[in-house]
Design a protein around this motif. Sequence first.
Motif, PDB file in Angstrom:
ATOM      1  N   SER A   1      35.054  44.306  38.337  1.00 29.48           N
ATOM      2  CA  SER A   1      36.324  43.488  37.854  1.00 29.48           C
ATOM      3  C   SER A   1      36.011  42.339  37.113  1.00 29.48           C
ATOM      4  O   SER A   1      36.578  42.023  35.960  1.00 29.48           O
ATOM      5  CB  SER A   1      37.104  43.070  39.277  1.00 29.48           C
TER       6      SER A   1
ATOM      7  N   ARG B   1      47.438  41.529  38.529  1.00 24.41           N
ATOM      8  CA  ARG B   1      46.820  40.690  37.387  1.00 24.41           C
ATOM      9  C   ARG B   1      46.678  41.561  35.993  1.00 24.41           C
ATOM     10  O   ARG B   1      46.700  41.301  35.005  1.00 24.41           O
ATOM     11  CB  ARG B   1      45.812  39.994  37.585  1.00 24.41           C
ATOM     12  N   HIS B   2      45.982  43.058  36.445  1.00 20.17           N
ATOM     13  CA  HIS B   2      45.503  43.966  35.259  1.00 20.17           C
ATOM     14  C   HIS B   2      46.672  44.139  34.434  1.00 20.17           C
ATOM     15  O   HIS B   2      46.638  44.397  33.327  1.00 20.17           O
ATOM     16  CB  HIS B   2      44.705  45.049  35.939  1.00 20.17           C
TER      17      HIS B   2
ATOM     18  N   ALA C   1      48.967  39.834  42.854  1.00 16.64           N
ATOM     19  CA  ALA C   1      48.341  38.611  42.990  1.00 16.64           C
ATOM     20  C   ALA C   1      48.775  37.753  44.588  1.00 16.64           C
ATOM     21  O   ALA C   1      50.052  37.853  44.843  1.00 16.64           O
ATOM     22  CB  ALA C   1      48.792  37.557  41.888  1.00 16.64           C
TER      23      ALA C   1
ATOM     24  N   LEU D   1      43.514  45.560  39.978  1.00 13.56           N
ATOM     25  CA  LEU D   1      43.590  44.411  40.856  1.00 13.56           C
ATOM     26  C   LEU D   1      45.138  44.460  42.005  1.00 13.56           C
ATOM     27  O   LEU D   1      46.077  44.851  41.354  1.00 13.56           O
ATOM     28  CB  LEU D   1      43.602  43.028  40.447  1.00 13.56           C
TER      29      LEU D   1
ATOM     30  N   GLU E   1      40.605  35.425  41.826  1.00 12.90           N
ATOM     31  CA  GLU E   1      40.998  36.444  42.706  1.00 12.90           C
ATOM     32  C   GLU E   1      39.885  37.615  43.099  1.00 12.90           C
ATOM     33  O   GLU E   1      39.991  38.165  43.963  1.00 12.90           O
ATOM     34  CB  GLU E   1      42.193  36.948  42.211  1.00 12.90           C
TER      35      GLU E   1
ATOM     36  N   ALA F   1      42.914  35.206  37.358  1.00 14.84           N
ATOM     37  CA  ALA F   1      42.349  36.449  37.781  1.00 14.84           C
ATOM     38  C   ALA F   1      40.664  36.391  38.275  1.00 14.84           C
ATOM     39  O   ALA F   1      40.320  37.083  39.276  1.00 14.84           O
ATOM     40  CB  ALA F   1      42.416  37.539  36.582  1.00 14.84           C
TER      41      ALA F   1
ATOM     42  N   ALA G   1      52.214  39.713  37.602  1.00 14.41           N
ATOM     43  CA  ALA G   1      51.030  39.636  38.306  1.00 14.41           C
ATOM     44  C   ALA G   1      51.230  39.869  39.734  1.00 14.41           C
ATOM     45  O   ALA G   1      50.607  40.350  40.625  1.00 14.41           O
ATOM     46  CB  ALA G   1      50.370  38.543  38.021  1.00 14.41           C
TER      47      ALA G   1
END
Length: 428
Positions: A28, A91-92, A215, A212, A144, A141, A86
């Motif tokens: 990631s 987030r992706h 969030a 991901l 995270e 991100a 997110a």
Amino acid sequence: MTEAASSPDAPTPAAPQPVPAVPHRGLSLTVLIVNQLLAGVGVASGIAVAALLVDELTGVVAFAGFAQSSSVLGAALTAIPLAKLAVRRGRHVALATGYALGCLGALLVIAAAVSGFVPLVFLGLMAFGAGTAAGLQARFAATEVAAPGFEARSMSLVLWATTLGSVAGPLLSDLGDTVGQAIGLPALVGPFLFSGAAFAFSTLLVAALLRLPPAGHLAGDAAAGASRSSARIGSWQAMRIASRNPRALFAIFAIVCSHTVMVGVMVMTPVHMMAHGLSLSLVGVVISIHILGMYGASPLVGWLADRIGSERVIFIGIGILALATLIGILAPADDMLLVPLALGLLGLGWSCGLIGGSTLVTDAVDPSIRVPLQGATDASMNLAAAIAAALSGFVLGFGGFAGVCLVAMLVLLPLVVMGVRSARRRPA
């Protein structure tokens, strides 16, 4: 406990719930790094010539500032929706959406220049700004996907990865212009071809390889149930709660003021230089040095934030920005030593303010308001910078580049006030 957590307006955190781990942290982080390189090319290729293109299409130098302000306004308008996305989807998904909009914006700018329909240029630049918003949110991100205790350094590493793409972007301006004119596009439009292609690759990379959790669900969050509260809290409510915390308020001002100063000066530099007879190639070199200052030293800035504290890094950034604007006031437009130095320092000061402020804003508030506050902060900084970019063209017209730098220096004053207030209120 943070001040935000003790506020009567702050929500009661949900009971701890099992949280999913980040899948393949190393992969990631690698995807984020490579993606930031591409996004750097996408943003820098177009922004390097956006003001010049608007100046060419309209013939009014004051309108040149609206090019950057349109892009920054687009970033401001999309920052909060991307933060909400997110929270809900991960987030992706938010990053892929932002980069796809950036690609669309580049195509709209090309279409506008070919058709001569000037309003479409500003609409395209607003969509282009979504790519900038996504690139900025990638720094969160990075925290995270980071292993516990390495959040600041991971953030700075992802920002540093932007260096190669961002430095290459302006240097490709001449090549892009040549390619564009070779296929029949008007002058100064070709660099947006590179921007569109870079954003398209960024979109595909994130969509295909980055995964991901939403969030706030990530393992290692200070409160496992924070994401449920985040989904209920609006971004501006989070901002109101955080404003009662002097450390959080200092962090927000650091991000907003640093970005405003950087954008206000940077956007008028190409117009100022070309008005004094310097070539597009030299403009590209200066902007590349500026972007190198923004991102090149970010690992060092992140390390300093971990070692000496985010607040001290922000104060270092204030001093560097003040020095940069002072040099800008005194330097002749054709001085190819002082002008690049001023722009390089401007980027370095921005890096200190952004990394120090972003780390502090993440650390200073309760996890239940962290993600919506990040979105509100990014929206605020881009909105302020959009106003600065719009006004900078008029300031350049009436007061010259020295006037632009002087106004930028004055923007630092409220940041100093907030910093002193935070230092006085902090327990010994």
